[in-house]
Design a protein around this motif. Structure first.
Motif, short mmCIF file in Angstrom:
data_model
loop_
_atom_site.label_atom_id
_atom_site.label_comp_id
_atom_site.label_asym_id
_atom_site.label_seq_id
_atom_site.Cartn_x
_atom_site.Cartn_y
_atom_site.Cartn_z
N ILE A 153 -11.56 -6.24 -5.95
CA ILE A 153 -11.33 -7.46 -5.18
C ILE A 153 -11.71 -8.69 -6.00
N ASP A 207 -9.33 2.60 -10.47
CA ASP A 207 -10.57 2.83 -9.75
C ASP A 207 -11.16 4.18 -10.18
N GLU A 224 -8.08 -5.34 2.53
CA GLU A 224 -8.92 -6.51 2.27
C GLU A 224 -8.14 -7.58 1.50
N LYS A 258 -8.22 0.72 1.64
CA LYS A 258 -9.19 -0.29 2.08
C LYS A 258 -9.08 -1.54 1.21
N VAL A 259 -8.82 -1.35 -0.08
CA VAL A 259 -8.64 -2.48 -0.98
C VAL A 259 -7.40 -3.27 -0.57
N GLN A 293 -6.10 4.69 -7.65
CA GLN A 293 -7.30 5.52 -7.50
C GLN A 293 -6.89 6.99 -7.66
N ASP A 343 0.85 -1.19 0.00
CA ASP A 343 0.00 0.00 0.00
C ASP A 343 0.88 1.24 0.00
N ASP A 359 -9.29 6.56 -0.48
CA ASP A 359 -9.55 5.43 0.41
C ASP A 359 -9.17 4.08 -0.21
N ILE A 360 -8.28 4.11 -1.19
CA ILE A 360 -7.88 2.87 -1.88
C ILE A 360 -7.16 1.91 -0.94
N THR A 380 -1.66 -1.02 -4.13
CA THR A 380 -2.75 -0.06 -4.05
C THR A 380 -2.15 1.33 -3.85
N LYS A 429 -14.36 -0.87 -4.84
CA LYS A 429 -13.60 -1.89 -4.13
C LYS A 429 -14.02 -3.31 -4.52
N GLU A 430 -15.31 -3.58 -4.57
CA GLU A 430 -15.76 -4.94 -4.82
C GLU A 430 -15.31 -5.43 -6.20
#
Length: 465
Positions: A420, A380, A447, A443-444, A353, A324, A440-441, A435, A416-417
Motif C-alpha cells: 500500500i 508479496d 484497500e 485485501k490489498v 502473492q 482483483d 489473501d491478496i 492484485t 499489505k502495508e
C-alpha cells in the motif's frame, strides 16, 4: 447419505466450495452450522439464511451434529475434524457433492483454468433457457447472489475439483474439460503423469449415454481419450465442432460468430474482457446447445454475464484502476496481464502473492517469465495455505529470477502495508494495479479501491508524474 433430519456442520464454511453446499442445504431445509477462522461477507450471508456460525474451530461446535463436512484444506489436527472422526460422522466435501451430481443429471466442469467462469456461464445460460439447474460454483457470482443456486429440475451443474483427486468420486451424465495443464502436483506425488491418470479416471466415470465436451487444441487431451466411453464434442477458437470465428476484442469485452460445424448460429457479445473468456463462453455454449437451449436465450445470457468475483473484478476506475483476480498459476497470470494491457492505461502494475510453497517450487521458472505484459512487478511473501516453508523457495528468490528476465522494475515487498505504501508513493493517473493470487491478496485490492474513493471524495492523493 444425508436425511432431512440430519444436523450438518461444515468446517471452513466461509470457503467458496463449502459455502455453496451450505447454501443448498439451508434452502433444502437442513439444520446447518459451520465454523471459520474469521467472519466474512459469505458467513454473514449464511447466518442471515439461518446457519449457526462459530468463529474459531472447537470440538464443542460439532457435539450435537449428525454429520461433519470437511475439505482437503482442513488439517488432520483440526479439533472439529478429530472430534467428528472419533464420533464416526465425517464426510469429505466431494462425497457430499457426489450425492448431488451422481443421483441427478450431473454436469461436471473440470480443468486447470476457467472452471468457475465456465460453470457460471453454463448455469446462467441454462437458467435463461428454462432448464432451471441447481448450480454449485467455486466463486461468488452476482447473478446467483453467492456461490450456489437451488433449481427445480434434475440438472446439477458443478465444478469438479482436480486439485486433490476428489473428482474421481463423480459419475456425471455430462462433463466438460476446459484444459489440462500441470498444477496441484503436490497431490499427485509431483507427477504430471499421475495428474493425467486422474483426468483419465474422471472421463472413464462419465455415464456411457452421456457427453464429454473437450478443447480441440489442448496438447494433452489426446492422452486420456482412450478412457472415454461416451460421445465427444470439441470446442475452441477457430477450430472445433463448436467454435468462435470473426473474433473482435475490445477493451472490456468482445464479440464473435458462434459456429456449430459449418453452421453460423449468430453473433455473441461478451461484456467481460479477454480472449480466455471467449474460450470459456464457447465451451459453455456447446454444452447448453447440446442440452437443447435455443440460441436466442444463450446469446442473451452471455451478454448479461457480469463475471464472477475475483475474475478480473474491477474494484476502482479512477484516479487509477484496481483489478482483483484469482490468478495463481503462470498461465493465468499471463492471460490476466494481457487482458489488462488491452484495456489501455499508463502502466500495468502486477501485485502477485504466490500461493503455496509447493506450487512456487514446481513453477518457479514459469512464474518468473509470466509477467512480461506488466510494466512493474510487486511480489508479496508466499501465502503458505497451511504448508511449511521449503528450503530455497521464497518470494525473494522469485523476485530475483523475475528481475533477470523482466525489463521493468521488480520488487519484493513484505505484506499489505509495504505494498500500500509503495502504491501511495508511486502511483500515476491511469495506472492499472492488479492484485493476483489465491491467498489473501484481495485485501490489498480492496484497500487500494478505498484509497481511490477517498481521493475522489477530495481527501487527497499526490500522484507521481
Amino acid at each position: 447419505m444425508l436425511v432431512k433430519t440430519d444436523k450438518v456442520h461444515l468446517i471452513g464454511i466461509g470457503g467458496y466450495g463449502m459455502s455453496a453446499l451450505a447454501k443448498l442445504l439451508l434452502e433444502m431445509g437442513y439444520s446447518v452450522s459451520g465454523s471459520d477462522l474469521a467472519p466474512s461477507d459469505i458467513t454473514r450471508h449464511l447466518e442471515e439464511m439461518g446457519a449457526e456460525i462459530s468463529i474459531g474451530h472447537h470440538a464443542r461446535n460439532v457435539q450435537d451434529r449428525d454429520v461433519v463436512i470437511y475439505s482437503t484444506a482442513i488439517p488432520e489436527e483440526n479439533d472439529e475434524l478429530r472430534a467428528g472422526k472419533e464420533a464416526g460422522k465425517v464426510l469429505h466435501r466431494s462425497e457430499l457433492l457426489a450425492e448431488f451430481l451422481n443421483s441427478n443429471t450431473g454436469i461436471a466442469v473440470t480443468g486447470a483454468h476457467g472452471k468457475t467462469t465456465t460453470t457460471t456461464m453454463l448455469a446462467l445460460i441454462m437458467e435463461r433457457g428454462g432448464l432451471d439447474p441447481t448450480a454449485l460454483i467455486g466463486g461468488e457470482v452476482q447473478d446467483f447472489s453467492g456461490t450456489a443456486r437451488l433449481g427445480k429440475s434434475n440438472y446439477v451443474v458443478a465444478e469438479a475439483d482436480e486439485s486433490d483427486q476428489s473428482f474421481s468420486r463423480y459419475r456425471p451424465t455430462y462433463a466438460m474439460i476446459t484444459n489440462i495443464e500441470a498444477d496441484h502436483l503436490e497431490h499427485y506425488n509431483g507427477s504430471f503423469d499421475q495428474l493425467l491418470d486422474g483426468y483419465g479416471n474422471f472421463v472413464a466415470n462419465i455415464k456411457p449415454e452421456g457427453l464429454l465436451i473437450i478443447p480441440k487444441e489442448d496438447k494433452w487431451i489426446g492422452e486420456i481419450l482412450p478412457r472415454v466411453r461416451c460421445r465427444k464434442i470439441t470446442f475452441g477458437i477457430g477450430s472445433g465442432d463448436y467454435r468462435a470465428e470473426k473474433v473482435v476484442l475490445n477493451s472490456l469485452g468482445s464479440r464473435y460468430s458462434l459456429f456449430r460445424e459449418q453452421e453460423d448460429l449468430g453473433e455473441v457479445s461478451l461484456n467481460v474482457p479477454g480472449k480466455h473468456n471467449i474460450y470459456n463462453a464457447v465451451a459453455a455454449a456447446a454444452m447448453a446447445l447440446e442440452l437443447g437451449v435455443n440460441f436466442t436465450a444463450l446469446g442473451g445470457a452471455l451478454a448479461a454475464f457480469q463475471g464472477a468475483k475475483r475474475r478480473f473484478q474491477i474494484l476502482a476506475w479512477q484516479p487509477f484502476m484496481v483489478v482483483d483476480d484469482y490468478a495463481h498459476h503462470p498461465t493465468e497470470i499471463k492471460a490476466t496481464l494481457e487482458t489488462a494491457k488491452s484495456v489501455g492505461g499508463s502502466r500495468v502494475v502486477a501485485i502477485f502473492q504466490p500461493h503455496r510453497y509447493t506450487r512456487t517450487k514446481y513453477f518457479m521458472e514459469e512464474f518468473a517469465s509470466s509477467f512480461a505484459a506488466a510494466d512493474i512487478v510487486l511480489l508479496d511473501d508466499i501465502f503458505a495455505a497451511s504448508e511449511q516453508p521449503l528450503p530455497g523457495i521464497s518470494s525473494e528468490i522469485l523476485a530475483q529470477k523475475t528481475a533477470a528476465v523482466h525489463g521493468g522494475l521488480v520488487e519484493h515487498l513484505r505484506g499489505k502495508e509495504a505494498i500500500i505504501n509503495w502504491v501511495k508513493t508511486n502511483w500515476r493517473p491511469g495506472d492499472i494495479f492488479l492484485t493476483m493470487g489465491a491467498g489473501d491478496i484481495s485485501k490489498v485490492g480492496r484497500e487500494l479501491a478505498q484509497i481511490c474513493q477517498q481521493d475522489l471524495a477530495g481527501n487527497g492523493l499526490i500522484s507521481v508524474e
